[in-house]
Design a protein around this motif. Structure first.
Motif, PDB file in Angstrom:
ATOM      1  N   VAL A 168       0.831  -1.198   0.000  1.00  0.00           N
ATOM      2  CA  VAL A 168       0.000   0.000   0.000  1.00  0.00           C
ATOM      3  C   VAL A 168       0.874   1.259   0.000  1.00  0.00           C
ATOM      4  N   GLU A 169       2.113   1.152   0.516  1.00  0.00           N
ATOM      5  CA  GLU A 169       3.036   2.298   0.509  1.00  0.00           C
ATOM      6  C   GLU A 169       3.759   2.457  -0.819  1.00  0.00           C
ATOM      7  N   GLY A 170       3.592   1.502  -1.745  1.00  0.00           N
ATOM      8  CA  GLY A 170       4.197   1.622  -3.065  1.00  0.00           C
ATOM      9  C   GLY A 170       5.471   0.829  -3.275  1.00  0.00           C
ATOM     10  N   ARG A 171       5.927   0.076  -2.281  1.00  0.00           N
ATOM     11  CA  ARG A 171       7.126  -0.757  -2.448  1.00  0.00           C
ATOM     12  C   ARG A 171       6.710  -2.079  -3.086  1.00  0.00           C
ATOM     13  N   THR A 172       7.558  -2.603  -3.962  1.00  0.00           N
ATOM     14  CA  THR A 172       7.261  -3.909  -4.538  1.00  0.00           C
ATOM     15  C   THR A 172       7.727  -4.998  -3.583  1.00  0.00           C
ATOM     16  N   LEU A 173       7.022  -6.116  -3.598  1.00  0.00           N
ATOM     17  CA  LEU A 173       7.387  -7.238  -2.739  1.00  0.00           C
ATOM     18  C   LEU A 173       8.597  -7.960  -3.315  1.00  0.00           C
ATOM     19  N   SER A 174       9.293  -8.671  -2.475  1.00  0.00           N
ATOM     20  CA  SER A 174      10.404  -9.501  -2.921  1.00  0.00           C
ATOM     21  C   SER A 174       9.854 -10.601  -3.830  1.00  0.00           C
ATOM     22  N   PRO A 175      10.705 -11.209  -4.662  1.00  0.00           N
ATOM     23  CA  PRO A 175      10.216 -12.306  -5.498  1.00  0.00           C
ATOM     24  C   PRO A 175       9.567 -13.426  -4.683  1.00  0.00           C
ATOM     25  N   THR A 176      10.155 -13.771  -3.527  1.00  0.00           N
ATOM     26  CA  THR A 176       9.585 -14.843  -2.707  1.00  0.00           C
ATOM     27  C   THR A 176       8.218 -14.452  -2.176  1.00  0.00           C
ATOM     28  N   ASN A 177       8.079 -13.242  -1.637  1.00  0.00           N
ATOM     29  CA  ASN A 177       6.782 -12.817  -1.125  1.00  0.00           C
ATOM     30  C   ASN A 177       5.760 -12.670  -2.256  1.00  0.00           C
ATOM     31  N   THR A 178       6.206 -12.241  -3.442  1.00  0.00           N
ATOM     32  CA  THR A 178       5.301 -12.168  -4.588  1.00  0.00           C
ATOM     33  C   THR A 178       4.766 -13.553  -4.916  1.00  0.00           C
ATOM     34  N   MET A 179       5.639 -14.552  -4.914  1.00  0.00           N
ATOM     35  CA  MET A 179       5.203 -15.917  -5.188  1.00  0.00           C
ATOM     36  C   MET A 179       4.223 -16.395  -4.112  1.00  0.00           C
ATOM     37  N   LEU A 180       4.543 -16.107  -2.855  1.00  0.00           N
ATOM     38  CA  LEU A 180       3.658 -16.526  -1.764  1.00  0.00           C
ATOM     39  C   LEU A 180       2.271 -15.895  -1.900  1.00  0.00           C
ATOM     40  N   VAL A 181       2.235 -14.600  -2.195  1.00  0.00           N
ATOM     41  CA  VAL A 181       0.948 -13.914  -2.336  1.00  0.00           C
ATOM     42  C   VAL A 181       0.169 -14.487  -3.515  1.00  0.00           C
ATOM     43  N   CYS A 182       0.816 -14.608  -4.663  1.00  0.00           N
ATOM     44  CA  CYS A 182       0.116 -15.073  -5.872  1.00  0.00           C
ATOM     45  C   CYS A 182      -0.350 -16.517  -5.756  1.00  0.00           C
ATOM     46  N   MET A 183       0.371 -17.337  -5.011  1.00  0.00           N
ATOM     47  CA  MET A 183      -0.042 -18.730  -4.837  1.00  0.00           C
ATOM     48  C   MET A 183      -1.230 -18.836  -3.871  1.00  0.00           C
ATOM     49  N   GLN A 184      -1.352 -17.890  -2.959  1.00  0.00           N
ATOM     50  CA  GLN A 184      -2.452 -17.917  -1.998  1.00  0.00           C
ATOM     51  C   GLN A 184      -3.646 -17.101  -2.464  1.00  0.00           C
ATOM     52  N   SER A 185      -3.391 -16.085  -3.273  1.00  0.00           N
ATOM     53  CA  SER A 185      -4.459 -15.191  -3.716  1.00  0.00           C
ATOM     54  C   SER A 185      -4.167 -14.712  -5.140  1.00  0.00           C
TER      55      SER A 185
END
Length: 132
Positions: free
Chosen positions: A48-65
């Motif tokens: 929400v602050e505009g920072r991009t997530l790390s590749p690992t956190n991006t994968m975790l988010v996309c796999m869950q939602s």
């Protein structure tokens, strides 16, 4: 403030943690080239602050939602003038909790905790009625 959980809530919490650990383990077990290829195939997920997530956190988010675009914790959304809708369930990501420095002040270890974030689609504009 720690709340007392019912046995059912404790079981649900344990199940969510086990699922997250398996997901994190599966990502960590991927060969580096496959993990990076997978991360590059996913959309950019930002906080929400505009920072991009790390590749690992991006994968975790996309796999869950799948379809998540902008994520934030409960309090982050409140600061941004939005509120998480009642009944929504967040997704788990790794949150850095602190850095342990060696004798020269150089970061030696970074520790992580799990944190829960919600996608913007799970929020609504904070109204004065909801703030009360």
């Amino acid at each position: 403030m720690k709340r007392n959980l019912t046995p059912e809530q404790k079981a649900q919490q344990d199940e969510r943690r086990a699922k997250f650990r398996k997901l994190a383990h599966d990502i960590a077990a991927m060969p580096d080239d496959k993990r990076m290829e997978f991360a590059r195939s996913l959309p950019v997920v930002a906080t929400v602050e505009g920072r991009t997530l790390s590749p690992t956190n991006t994968m975790l988010v996309c796999m869950q939602s799948p379809g998540a675009t902008i994520v934030g914790g409960f309090r982050q959304w409140l600061k941004a003038g939005r509120v998480v809708r009642k009944g929504e369930h967040g997704v788990s990501i790794w949150i850095p909790s602190g850095v342990k420095n060696d004798d020269n002040g150089v970061p030696d270890e970074v520790h992580f905790l799990t944190g829960t974030v919600f996608d913007v689609s799970q929020t609504e504009v904070l109204t004065e009625q909801a703030a009360a």
